[in-house]
Design a protein around this motif. Structure first.
Motif, mmCIF file in Angstrom:
data_model
loop_
_atom_site.group_PDB
_atom_site.id
_atom_site.type_symbol
_atom_site.label_atom_id
_atom_site.label_comp_id
_atom_site.label_asym_id
_atom_site.label_seq_id
_atom_site.Cartn_x
_atom_site.Cartn_y
_atom_site.Cartn_z
ATOM 1 N N LEU A 26 0.731 -1.184 -0.002
ATOM 2 C CA LEU A 26 0.280 -0.155 -0.224
ATOM 3 C C LEU A 26 0.706 1.347 -0.102
ATOM 4 O O LEU A 26 0.520 2.318 -0.481
ATOM 5 N N ASN A 27 2.176 1.220 0.731
ATOM 6 C CA ASN A 27 3.027 2.325 0.451
ATOM 7 C C ASN A 27 3.286 2.566 -0.974
ATOM 8 O O ASN A 27 3.217 3.825 -1.372
ATOM 9 N N THR A 28 3.481 1.403 -1.669
ATOM 10 C CA THR A 28 3.900 1.492 -3.066
ATOM 11 C C THR A 28 2.747 2.066 -3.963
ATOM 12 O O THR A 28 3.026 3.136 -4.653
ATOM 13 N N LEU A 29 1.781 1.538 -3.882
ATOM 14 C CA LEU A 29 0.402 2.079 -4.489
ATOM 15 C C LEU A 29 0.279 3.500 -4.185
ATOM 16 O O LEU A 29 -0.353 4.401 -4.830
ATOM 17 N N GLY A 30 0.242 3.970 -2.895
ATOM 18 C CA GLY A 30 0.103 5.195 -2.539
ATOM 19 C C GLY A 30 0.981 6.390 -3.213
ATOM 20 O O GLY A 30 0.449 7.265 -3.694
ATOM 21 N N ALA A 31 2.270 5.654 -3.221
ATOM 22 C CA ALA A 31 3.134 6.778 -3.927
ATOM 23 C C ALA A 31 3.112 6.857 -5.263
ATOM 24 O O ALA A 31 3.519 7.870 -5.789
ATOM 25 N N ASN A 88 -1.695 6.213 2.653
ATOM 26 C CA ASN A 88 -1.447 7.781 2.539
ATOM 27 C C ASN A 88 -0.231 8.183 3.084
ATOM 28 O O ASN A 88 0.363 9.075 2.449
ATOM 29 N N HIS A 89 0.582 7.167 3.770
ATOM 30 C CA HIS A 89 2.047 7.581 3.865
ATOM 31 C C HIS A 89 2.648 7.447 2.586
ATOM 32 O O HIS A 89 3.651 8.407 2.219
ATOM 33 N N GLY A 90 2.568 6.321 1.692
ATOM 34 C CA GLY A 90 3.137 6.672 0.370
ATOM 35 C C GLY A 90 2.518 7.768 -0.472
ATOM 36 O O GLY A 90 3.400 8.442 -1.267
ATOM 37 N N VAL A 102 8.769 1.992 -5.697
ATOM 38 C CA VAL A 102 9.408 0.537 -5.426
ATOM 39 C C VAL A 102 10.396 0.662 -4.441
ATOM 40 O O VAL A 102 10.481 -0.245 -3.502
ATOM 41 N N THR A 103 11.385 1.688 -4.460
ATOM 42 C CA THR A 103 12.483 1.961 -3.479
ATOM 43 C C THR A 103 11.903 1.944 -2.021
ATOM 44 O O THR A 103 12.464 1.370 -1.329
ATOM 45 N N MET A 104 10.775 2.834 -1.849
ATOM 46 C CA MET A 104 10.375 2.980 -0.560
ATOM 47 C C MET A 104 9.750 1.690 -0.129
ATOM 48 O O MET A 104 9.715 1.468 1.017
ATOM 49 N N GLY A 105 9.166 0.915 -1.038
ATOM 50 C CA GLY A 105 8.430 -0.148 -0.786
ATOM 51 C C GLY A 105 9.467 -1.355 -0.241
ATOM 52 O O GLY A 105 9.231 -2.026 0.905
#
Length: 331
Positions: free
Chosen positions: A52-57, A186-188, A224-227
């Motif tokens: 979800l972080n990846t999707l959000g970003a 939302n973080h992403g 992807v990097t954040m994920g």
């Protein structure tokens, strides 16, 4: 030209390392409550956060544009200055993670940009319309998240006062999982985008692009990097946020993440960069204080707030000094 190309590559890699650190040390805030209440196992919560972080970003660019164009004048951000900013964020975020202190990588990034931009262009490099959004984000993250959490706690207590304990817990377990998922998204949507803006700014400063833009491949690489960074865990921060600051049940965890995630979502729609760390922490304090003031461990909170206070001047100073040196050597 070879030196310039090498410098651009180093700067872009530094941005991605900072994005990784952001996922590693900031994203755990999204799942801290759902892990601490036992509603989800740590591994399943992290897997959810990664996705979800990846999707959000990948779901917008409003915050990325604010950070890339609205904080400092792009012309004041040289490649050495950008690299210096990333060094400040990486160093501060890693130190805080080792100590288990949840600090804001958003404020570290904004402070680093301000310090490096000031080194290159003085006060004229700072764009005040962008800093107005930062001020709005600060108010939203500290006050709005807290107020919504207090109100939501009061509403839940009134509605669920006579409900069956078993049925109520089962309902709030599901609600907390849903709100934690929304928090991760939302973080992403907010934090993940900030480094996309810097990545795009680096391409512009290095002459790779002629104007500021955020192409799809930049969004994909940063997301992807954040994920991947999120998958590293950040266990000590989860422990501080989820257990040490206040003991939460699933209904309180739901109230905290629902309050924080809704605040971040609205801010992201308007391109307002705010700190997810500040927002979820304020919401947890609001949840604890909304039920009983003594439920909040104020000593732990003071330690966290002190780290918040030190973040801005520390990262700004590190980036300023590093940018002065780097700009001189590069010239």
């Amino acid at each position: 030209m070879d030196a310039l190309t090498t410098g651009v590559v180093i700067a872009l890699l530094a941005v991605l390392v900072a994005e990784f650190v952001n996922g590693w040390t900031d994203a755990p805030n999204a799942i801290a409550t759902v892990v601490s209440t036992g509603v989800m196992t740590p591994r399943s919560a992290i897997l959810m956060a990664v996705v979800l972080n990846t999707l959000g970003a990948m779901s917008g660019t409003a915050v990325a544009t604010t950070v890339g164009q609205g904080i400092v004048t792009p012309s004041a951000m040289t490649i050495p200055a950008i690299t210096s900013t990333m060094v400040a964020i990486i160093a501060w975020g890693t130190l805080a993670a080792k100590l288990g202190i949840p600090v804001s990588k958003s404020h570290a990034l904004l402070a680093g940009l301000a310090g490096a931009g000031f080194a290159g262009g003085g006060f004229d490099a700072l764009q005040w319309h962008g800093w107005q959004k930062v001020g709005i984000g600060l108010v939203c993250s500290i006050l709005i998240g807290f107020i919504i959490a207090v109100l939501l706690v009061r509403i839940i207590i009134r509605i669920a006062a006579n409900a069956s304990p078993h049925r109520a817990k089962r309902t709030f377990d599901y609600l907390q999982m849903g709100s934690a998922a929304f928090m991760a998204f939302n973080h992403g949507l907010n934090d993940g985008q900030k480094f996309m803006g810097v990545f795009a700014l680096t391409l512009l400063a290095g002459g790779v692009t002629d104007e500021f833009s955020i192409p799809w491949w930049v969004i994909l690489i940063c997301a992807v990097t954040m994920g991947i960074g999120t998958s590293a865990g950040g266990w000590r921060i989860i422990e501080t946020i989820g257990n040490k600051m206040a003991r939460l049940t699933s209904w309180q965890g739901f109230a905290a993440t629902a309050s924080a995630s809704s605040t971040i979502f609205v801010a992201s729609l308007y391109g307002v960069p705010l700190s997810t760390t500040h927002t979820i922490t304020s919401a947890i304090v609001g949840v604890g204080a909304g039920k009983r003031v003594s439920d909040v461990r104020w000593g732990v909170l003071r330690r966290v707030v002190m780290a918040w206070v030190l973040t801005f001047p520390s990262c700004a100073l590190i980036a300023y000094v590093a940018a002065l040196i780097a700009n001189h050597l590069w010239a």
